[in-house]
Write a protein that holds these residues in place. Sequence first.
Motif, PDB file in Angstrom:
ATOM      1  N   LEU A   1      -7.272   6.125  -6.625  1.00  0.00           N
ATOM      2  CA  LEU A   1      -6.135   6.481  -5.787  1.00  0.00           C
ATOM      3  C   LEU A   1      -6.068   7.971  -5.483  1.00  0.00           C
ATOM      4  O   LEU A   1      -5.442   8.365  -4.508  1.00  0.00           O
ATOM      5  CB  LEU A   1      -4.831   6.010  -6.433  1.00  0.00           C
ATOM      6  CG  LEU A   1      -4.649   4.499  -6.505  1.00  0.00           C
ATOM      7  CD1 LEU A   1      -3.234   4.151  -6.948  1.00  0.00           C
ATOM      8  CD2 LEU A   1      -4.965   3.806  -5.201  1.00  0.00           C
ATOM      9  N   ALA A   2      -6.730   8.800  -6.284  1.00  0.00           N
ATOM     10  CA  ALA A   2      -6.723  10.243  -6.037  1.00  0.00           C
ATOM     11  C   ALA A   2      -7.282  10.578  -4.659  1.00  0.00           C
ATOM     12  O   ALA A   2      -6.868  11.550  -4.034  1.00  0.00           O
ATOM     13  CB  ALA A   2      -7.525  10.962  -7.110  1.00  0.00           C
TER      14      ALA A   2
ATOM     15  N   ALA B   1       0.836  -1.204   0.000  1.00  0.00           N
ATOM     16  CA  ALA B   1       0.000   0.000   0.000  1.00  0.00           C
ATOM     17  C   ALA B   1       0.868   1.251   0.000  1.00  0.00           C
ATOM     18  O   ALA B   1       0.598   2.207  -0.736  1.00  0.00           O
ATOM     19  CB  ALA B   1      -0.933  -0.009   1.208  1.00  0.00           C
ATOM     20  N   GLU B   2       1.923   1.252   0.799  1.00  0.00           N
ATOM     21  CA  GLU B   2       2.825   2.404   0.854  1.00  0.00           C
ATOM     22  C   GLU B   2       3.543   2.602  -0.472  1.00  0.00           C
ATOM     23  O   GLU B   2       3.697   3.731  -0.941  1.00  0.00           O
ATOM     24  CB  GLU B   2       3.836   2.231   1.990  1.00  0.00           C
ATOM     25  CG  GLU B   2       3.203   2.387   3.357  1.00  0.00           C
ATOM     26  CD  GLU B   2       4.118   1.989   4.498  1.00  0.00           C
ATOM     27  OE1 GLU B   2       5.189   1.383   4.255  1.00  0.00           O
ATOM     28  OE2 GLU B   2       3.755   2.293   5.657  1.00  0.00           O
ATOM     29  N   LYS B   3       3.957   1.511  -1.108  1.00  0.00           N
ATOM     30  CA  LYS B   3       4.628   1.609  -2.410  1.00  0.00           C
ATOM     31  C   LYS B   3       3.678   2.132  -3.483  1.00  0.00           C
ATOM     32  O   LYS B   3       4.041   2.992  -4.280  1.00  0.00           O
ATOM     33  CB  LYS B   3       5.219   0.268  -2.826  1.00  0.00           C
ATOM     34  CG  LYS B   3       6.477  -0.095  -2.055  1.00  0.00           C
ATOM     35  CD  LYS B   3       7.116  -1.346  -2.615  1.00  0.00           C
ATOM     36  CE  LYS B   3       8.330  -1.707  -1.802  1.00  0.00           C
ATOM     37  NZ  LYS B   3       9.531  -1.011  -2.237  1.00  0.00           N
ATOM     38  N   ILE B   4       2.461   1.622  -3.515  1.00  0.00           N
ATOM     39  CA  ILE B   4       1.473   2.083  -4.506  1.00  0.00           C
ATOM     40  C   ILE B   4       1.149   3.555  -4.279  1.00  0.00           C
ATOM     41  O   ILE B   4       1.110   4.344  -5.221  1.00  0.00           O
ATOM     42  CB  ILE B   4       0.199   1.214  -4.455  1.00  0.00           C
ATOM     43  CG1 ILE B   4       0.506  -0.182  -5.010  1.00  0.00           C
ATOM     44  CG2 ILE B   4      -0.930   1.870  -5.236  1.00  0.00           C
ATOM     45  CD1 ILE B   4      -0.630  -1.174  -4.838  1.00  0.00           C
TER      46      ILE B   4
ATOM     47  N   ILE C   1      -8.310  -2.200  -8.174  1.00  0.00           N
ATOM     48  CA  ILE C   1      -9.371  -3.205  -8.119  1.00  0.00           C
ATOM     49  C   ILE C   1      -8.852  -4.371  -7.292  1.00  0.00           C
ATOM     50  O   ILE C   1      -7.905  -5.046  -7.686  1.00  0.00           O
ATOM     51  CB  ILE C   1      -9.771  -3.669  -9.535  1.00  0.00           C
ATOM     52  CG1 ILE C   1     -10.149  -2.456 -10.392  1.00  0.00           C
ATOM     53  CG2 ILE C   1     -10.913  -4.684  -9.454  1.00  0.00           C
ATOM     54  CD1 ILE C   1     -10.246  -2.743 -11.862  1.00  0.00           C
ATOM     55  N   GLY C   2      -9.464  -4.598  -6.150  1.00  0.00           N
ATOM     56  CA  GLY C   2      -9.040  -5.657  -5.246  1.00  0.00           C
ATOM     57  C   GLY C   2      -9.530  -7.025  -5.666  1.00  0.00           C
ATOM     58  O   GLY C   2     -10.320  -7.172  -6.603  1.00  0.00           O
ATOM     59  N   LYS C   3      -9.089  -8.037  -4.942  1.00  0.00           N
ATOM     60  CA  LYS C   3      -9.428  -9.422  -5.278  1.00  0.00           C
ATOM     61  C   LYS C   3     -10.919  -9.712  -5.172  1.00  0.00           C
ATOM     62  O   LYS C   3     -11.428 -10.595  -5.829  1.00  0.00           O
ATOM     63  CB  LYS C   3      -8.622 -10.381  -4.409  1.00  0.00           C
ATOM     64  CG  LYS C   3      -8.877 -10.224  -2.934  1.00  0.00           C
ATOM     65  CD  LYS C   3      -7.976 -11.103  -2.116  1.00  0.00           C
ATOM     66  CE  LYS C   3      -8.176 -10.820  -0.643  1.00  0.00           C
ATOM     67  NZ  LYS C   3      -7.214 -11.499   0.170  1.00  0.00           N
TER      68      LYS C   3
ATOM     69  N   ILE D   1      -5.984   1.901   0.855  1.00  0.00           N
ATOM     70  CA  ILE D   1      -5.363   1.030  -0.135  1.00  0.00           C
ATOM     71  C   ILE D   1      -5.074  -0.328   0.491  1.00  0.00           C
ATOM     72  O   ILE D   1      -5.349  -1.370  -0.097  1.00  0.00           O
ATOM     73  CB  ILE D   1      -4.082   1.660  -0.712  1.00  0.00           C
ATOM     74  CG1 ILE D   1      -4.424   2.936  -1.494  1.00  0.00           C
ATOM     75  CG2 ILE D   1      -3.313   0.675  -1.584  1.00  0.00           C
ATOM     76  CD1 ILE D   1      -3.225   3.780  -1.875  1.00  0.00           C
ATOM     77  N   ARG D   2      -4.536  -0.329   1.710  1.00  0.00           N
ATOM     78  CA  ARG D   2      -4.234  -1.586   2.408  1.00  0.00           C
ATOM     79  C   ARG D   2      -5.480  -2.440   2.562  1.00  0.00           C
ATOM     80  O   ARG D   2      -5.445  -3.645   2.333  1.00  0.00           O
ATOM     81  CB  ARG D   2      -3.625  -1.315   3.785  1.00  0.00           C
ATOM     82  CG  ARG D   2      -3.275  -2.616   4.530  1.00  0.00           C
ATOM     83  CD  ARG D   2      -3.029  -2.389   6.012  1.00  0.00           C
ATOM     84  NE  ARG D   2      -4.163  -1.821   6.712  1.00  0.00           N
ATOM     85  CZ  ARG D   2      -5.236  -2.520   7.124  1.00  0.00           C
ATOM     86  NH1 ARG D   2      -5.336  -3.807   6.896  1.00  0.00           N
ATOM     87  NH2 ARG D   2      -6.221  -1.918   7.761  1.00  0.00           N
TER      88      ARG D   2
END
Length: 109
Positions: free
Chosen positions: A96-97, A61-64, A87-89, A104-105
């Motif tokens: 993301l804005a 999440a931090e990287k994204i 889009i999650g699983k 995100i996590r």
Amino acid sequence: MDNIQLEIEGQGAIAAAEELLSTGGIQGQLEPTDDEPERDLATITAIATIASLTLTAIELAEKIYGWYQAYRQRQDADKRIEKVLLIGKDGQRILLADASVEQIRRILE
């Protein structure tokens, strides 16, 4: 891990997706799309599918989040991204804005 997808739009979509997928701990594939003729021809869309990783959900999440912030603020129009949809699983979606690292996590888990 189930696949996570990012739909990336903007002139820098392909380069941005390639950079994200080359980040340590992330493995996936890039799929440029051009199947939407109703969109402006100047808009490029790419789908980055993250298939496996060696990172925890919070690390990813931090990287994204950091990757998105860096690309969104680029001054070169040909390297900027306009919109990224995560889009999650489970089919959960978030732009993301408006997303925090914590949001995100949650999508990644």
